[in-house]
Design an enzyme around this catalytic site. Structure first.
Site, mmCIF file in Angstrom:
data_model
loop_
_atom_site.group_PDB
_atom_site.id
_atom_site.type_symbol
_atom_site.label_atom_id
_atom_site.label_comp_id
_atom_site.label_asym_id
_atom_site.label_seq_id
_atom_site.Cartn_x
_atom_site.Cartn_y
_atom_site.Cartn_z
ATOM 1 C CB THR A 78 66.966 71.941 114.753
ATOM 2 O OG1 THR A 78 65.777 71.197 114.613
ATOM 3 C CG2 THR A 78 68.125 71.249 114.093
ATOM 4 C CB THR A 88 66.421 75.808 113.234
ATOM 5 O OG1 THR A 88 65.548 75.443 114.298
ATOM 6 C CG2 THR A 88 66.687 77.294 113.323
ATOM 7 N N GLY A 89 63.412 75.340 112.272
ATOM 8 C CA GLY A 89 62.045 75.826 112.099
ATOM 9 C C GLY A 89 61.158 74.659 111.718
#
Ligand code: SD4
Length: 317
Positions: free
Chosen positions: A151, A202-203
């Protein structure tokens, strides 16, 4: 006057560089963050954001995006939106609404088409081939935040002291139809308060949203923590709790900026990010988890860049 910007992953470098030029000229934080994110969305080589993004298991590119104005707390989001060139611009437009500011699926897509946003098929031939390859390999793995394609999240601070945060993603490759991650969720994927600071994540969305990590970072900064301490504490204390009580914690990376333009980053994987301010040119940095629940940060090396380029050209398996 101070301005600053920070964004996730190597892929955001061009967007951050362009946003930096504009911030230096006095553009506002919202316009800067939208520009930054849309540059990433428009690059077909990035497999997890916008045009060229990898599809869900039915071969459809479904995108999530969120935007937040740190002055007013106005926020807008879209989730599982299809066929729209710049999901971030739709999310930002929705942030002007007092109600109906988070739209999903068909409703989001219809809103974009009716309001004049550019509509286009987002599935490139290259992405389609990867999807077909994955289908024939018949992988039935757990969703995971695959290497190096993630992302785009960004935070900006303008010369007037206003802040904004935003995200955009096509989510996890081979996700279920309608699966939504943390990215469009305020407090999880992003959060901004111009009087304190802002953050983005993100992740693996399913894990990030368990801890509302972007809000948690801003809350810690409001208590007086530096962005670096806030990021490290939000990530590592939550990761430990999650491992204890849920059994696992997947990849998570967090970025933050405070209202003075100081930044911080935390990660439990290897994480590249981009950062700039009125005194420092846009640069790519690398973060890694270090001992004692701290994140180690160092400048990108030529070797790292060469390895990255090899990775982004290879298919995801
Ligand atoms: C999601 N957080 O949809 C996004 C994807 C991502 O690393 O950032 N992957 O869960």
């Amino acid at each position: 006057m101070t301005w600053a910007a920070i964004s996730t992953w190597r892929m955001s470098f061009d967007g951050l560089s362009e946003a930096s030029v504009l911030l230096d000229k006095g553009i506002n934080a919202g316009d800067a963050v939208e520009k930054l994110i849309s540059i990433v969305e428009n690059n077909e080589h990035y497999k997890s954001v916008g045009f060229g993004g990898l599809p869900n298991e039915e071969g459809i590119v479904q995108m999530d995006a969120g935007f937040m104005d740190g002055d007013t707390f106005a926020q807008g989001s879209v989730a599982s939106i299809e066929n729209v060139k710049n999901a971030i611009s739709v999310a930002r437009k929705l942030s002007e609404n007092k109600t109906n500011s988070f739209l999903v699926g068909d409703g989001a897509t219809k809103f974009a088409a009716k309001n004049g946003f550019e509509m286009t098929n987002m599935l490139t031939e290259k992405a389609k081939k990867e999807w077909q390859g994955r289908l024939s390999a018949n992988h039935q793995e757990q969703l995971r935040a695959y290497d190096g394609h993630d992302t785009v999240g960004a935070v900006t601070l303008d010369q007037q002291g206003s802040m904004a945060a935003a995200t955009s993603t096509s989510g996890l490759f081979m996700k279920k139809d309608g699966r939504i991650g943390d990215s469009p969720l305020s407090g999880s994927g992003f959060y901004a308060d111009s009087q304190v600071g802002a953050a983005a994540a993100t992740g693996l969305g399913e894990d990030i949203m368990k801890g509302c990590l972007s809000y948690e970072i801003v809350r810690k900064m409001a208590e007086g923590q530096s962005p670096q301490d806030a990021c490290d504490q939000a990530l590592f204390s939550f990761a430990k709790t999650l491992k204890d009580r849920y059994g696992s914690c997947d990849a998570i990376s967090l970025i933050a900026l405070n209202s003075k333009g100081e930044w911080g980053v935390a990660t439990n994987v290897e994480f590249a990010f981009c950062v700039s301010d009125n005194e420092h040119e846009a640069k790519i940095m690398i973060a890694q988890q270090a001992a004692k629940d701290r994140t180690k940060i160092f400048p990108m090396t030529e070797k790292w860049l060469a390895d990255y380029q090899k990775r982004t050209e290879s298919t995801i398996d």
